[in-house]
Design a protein around this motif. Sequence first.
Motif, short mmCIF file in Angstrom:
data_model
loop_
_atom_site.label_atom_id
_atom_site.label_comp_id
_atom_site.label_asym_id
_atom_site.label_seq_id
_atom_site.Cartn_x
_atom_site.Cartn_y
_atom_site.Cartn_z
N ASP A 237 4.12 3.72 -0.10
CA ASP A 237 3.13 3.25 -1.07
C ASP A 237 2.33 2.15 -0.38
OD1 ASP A 237 1.76 1.80 -3.10
OD2 ASP A 237 3.15 2.60 -4.60
N LEU A 238 1.11 2.50 0.05
CA LEU A 238 0.28 1.54 0.78
C LEU A 238 -0.10 0.34 -0.09
CD1 LEU A 238 -2.15 3.88 2.78
CD2 LEU A 238 -0.26 2.52 3.69
N ALA A 239 -0.37 0.57 -1.36
CA ALA A 239 -0.80 -0.52 -2.24
C ALA A 239 0.30 -1.57 -2.42
CB ALA A 239 -1.21 0.05 -3.60
N LEU A 240 1.53 -1.11 -2.55
CA LEU A 240 2.64 -2.04 -2.74
C LEU A 240 3.28 -2.48 -1.43
CD1 LEU A 240 4.46 -0.36 -5.77
CD2 LEU A 240 2.91 -2.33 -5.80
N LYS A 241 2.88 -1.83 -0.33
CA LYS A 241 3.45 -2.09 1.00
C LYS A 241 4.96 -1.85 1.00
CE LYS A 241 -0.14 -5.27 2.44
NZ LYS A 241 -0.47 -6.60 2.92
N THR A 242 5.36 -0.71 0.41
CA THR A 242 6.77 -0.35 0.34
C THR A 242 7.00 1.05 0.87
OG1 THR A 242 6.60 0.50 -1.92
CG2 THR A 242 7.23 -1.82 -1.67
N VAL A 243 8.25 1.29 1.26
CA VAL A 243 8.69 2.62 1.64
C VAL A 243 9.97 2.89 0.86
CG1 VAL A 243 9.45 4.15 3.50
CG2 VAL A 243 7.73 2.39 3.96
N SER A 244 9.94 3.91 0.02
CA SER A 244 11.14 4.33 -0.70
C SER A 244 11.80 5.41 0.13
CB SER A 244 10.76 4.89 -2.08
OG SER A 244 10.16 3.88 -2.85
N GLN B 133 -3.66 6.40 6.17
CA GLN B 133 -2.89 7.65 6.10
C GLN B 133 -2.10 7.90 7.38
OE1 GLN B 133 -2.57 9.41 3.23
NE2 GLN B 133 -1.03 10.60 4.31
N HIS B 134 -2.61 7.48 8.51
CA HIS B 134 -1.86 7.63 9.75
C HIS B 134 -0.52 6.88 9.66
CE1 HIS B 134 -0.76 7.84 13.95
NE2 HIS B 134 -0.62 6.52 13.94
N CYS B 135 -0.56 5.69 9.07
CA CYS B 135 0.66 4.90 8.90
C CYS B 135 1.65 5.66 8.03
CB CYS B 135 0.34 3.56 8.24
SG CYS B 135 -0.81 2.52 9.15
N VAL B 136 1.16 6.23 6.94
CA VAL B 136 2.00 7.02 6.04
C VAL B 136 2.65 8.17 6.79
CG1 VAL B 136 1.99 8.52 4.00
CG2 VAL B 136 0.65 6.40 4.00
N ASN B 137 1.83 8.94 7.50
CA ASN B 137 2.35 10.10 8.23
C ASN B 137 3.35 9.70 9.30
OD1 ASN B 137 0.59 11.65 6.70
ND2 ASN B 137 -0.95 11.81 8.31
N SER B 138 3.07 8.61 9.99
CA SER B 138 3.94 8.14 11.06
C SER B 138 5.32 7.77 10.53
CB SER B 138 3.28 6.92 11.72
OG SER B 138 4.10 6.38 12.71
N ILE B 139 5.37 6.99 9.47
CA ILE B 139 6.64 6.55 8.91
C ILE B 139 7.40 7.70 8.25
CG2 ILE B 139 7.69 5.12 7.11
CD1 ILE B 139 5.54 2.99 7.81
N GLU B 140 6.70 8.47 7.42
CA GLU B 140 7.37 9.57 6.73
C GLU B 140 7.89 10.61 7.73
OE1 GLU B 140 4.73 10.96 3.64
OE2 GLU B 140 5.08 9.17 2.42
#
Length: 66
Positions: free
Chosen positions: A34-41, A14-21
């Motif tokens: 999307d951590l499972a798919l290793k993508t960022v839309s 979740q830290h990765c998600v928060n950092s990028i977003e």
Amino acid sequence: MKNITLKVEGMSCQHCVNSIEGALKEIGATGLVDLALKTVSVEFEDNKINLGQIKEVIEDQGYDVV
């Protein structure tokens, strides 16, 4: 508005998600990780932000856009 999906390596929590977003929000883009798919839309206005800036801000957080 333009939408792109990028493959990003190195995300695992979740830290990765928060950092990028959060970093994308700072430049005026909206990111959805999307951590499972290793993508960022990413949704952005292409007359204000370019793909290079998006890649740079993600890589500045310590992740690899592939």
